[in-house]
Design an enzyme around this catalytic site. Structure first.
Site, PDB file in Angstrom:
ATOM      1  CE  LYS A  83      45.662  38.758  26.036  1.00 41.00           C
ATOM      2  NZ  LYS A  83      44.749  39.554  26.878  1.00 41.00           N
TER       3      LYS A  83
HETATM    4  O1  G3P Z   1      44.159  42.497  28.486  1.00 41.42           O
HETATM    5  C1  G3P Z   1      45.450  42.947  28.680  1.00 41.42           C
HETATM    6  C2  G3P Z   1      45.585  44.394  29.087  1.00 41.42           C
HETATM    7  O2  G3P Z   1      44.860  45.228  28.242  1.00 41.42           O
HETATM    8  C3  G3P Z   1      45.451  44.669  30.546  1.00 41.42           C
HETATM    9  O3  G3P Z   1      45.376  46.034  30.854  1.00 41.42           O
HETATM   10  O4  G3P Z   1      44.754  47.823  32.426  1.00 41.42           O
HETATM   11  O5  G3P Z   1      45.224  45.530  33.323  1.00 41.42           O
HETATM   12  O6  G3P Z   1      47.070  46.961  32.444  1.00 41.42           O
HETATM   13  P1  G3P Z   1      45.629  46.613  32.339  1.00 41.42           P
END
Ligand code: G3P
Length: 227
Positions: A83
């Protein structure tokens, strides 16, 4: 539509992978930090539990070091997806790593223009963050619609739209209607997908009525053996 789990909590992953409904997993540096475990160890364990792609994020900001980190992460297991962030250096690293045949997930995407660049850089996945756009009063799902529409115009783009930063089941339903390839979601949202109060109510009344009949589908001897 593929379902990925967005966590580095191995107990949650094991529990939900046992349903056979998980196609992959995603992590990020925050989720690895939350696990409190060494990154290589936790990624290796997730890769042994989840059958499909498992995203492991680089932490360098300069492309050559990203490439070196990406190669090291990809060597952990064949299903590791490297990633990289959607920066100029991240996309340069994506181009190199995807040229070597490695799966690359380009993360922190907040615009359709960025998604076009990721596809051109050979990304396997683009991760638009819908929840974080909603958080700032923008429409996260509108971005998914835009990217899906654009990618459809170019069959040579092999990049899959991986909807990330999902907050609730409605995000998943809308993403599925739009034809997004993948949704990555926290364990709590996967559990929410199963839930409906009418399912619980209906089942309780079916079981109460069944009990009144005194019957057993397996028969009494078999039922006792199954217990
Ligand atoms: O892994 C990336 C993403 O899904 C992060 O989500 O909830 O931290 O905005 P969030």
């Amino acid at each position: 539509m593929k379902f990925f789990i967005d966590t580095a909590d191995i107990a949650e992953i094991r529990d939900l992978a046992a349903t056979g409904l998980l196609d992959g997993a995603t992590t990020n540096p925050t989720l690895i930090a939350k696990s409190g475990r060494p990154m290589a160890e936790v990624i290796k364990e997730i890769c042994s539990v989840v059958p499909g792609p498992v995203s492991a994020e680089v932490t360098a900001t300069e492309w050559e070091t990203m490439v070196a980190e990406g190669r090291k992460l990809a060597a952990i297991a064949p299903n590791v997806t490297v990633k990289v962030p959607l920066t100029k250096d991240g996309l340069r690293a994506c181009k190199v790593l995807s040229g070597e045949g490695k799966m690359v997930n380009v993360t922190l995407c907040f615009s359709a223009g960025q998604a076009i660049l990721a596809a051109k850089a050979g990304a396997s996945f683009i991760s638009p963050f819908v929840g974080r756009l909603d958080d700032i009063s923008e429409d996260g799902m509108k971005l998914i619609e835009e990217i899906v529409t654009i990618y459809r115009q170019y069959p040579n783009f092999k990049t899959e739209v991986l909807v990330a930063s999902i907050r609730h089941p409605r995000h998943i339903i809308d993403a599925a209607k739009m034809g997004a390839h993948v949704a990555t979601m926290p364990p709590s949202v996967i559990r929410q997908l199963y839930q409906h109060p009418l399912t619980d109510k209906g089942l309780a009344s079916f079981l109460a009525d069944w009990k009144k009949t005194g019957q057993s589908i397996l028969g009494n001897a078999n039922a006792a053996a199954a217990e």
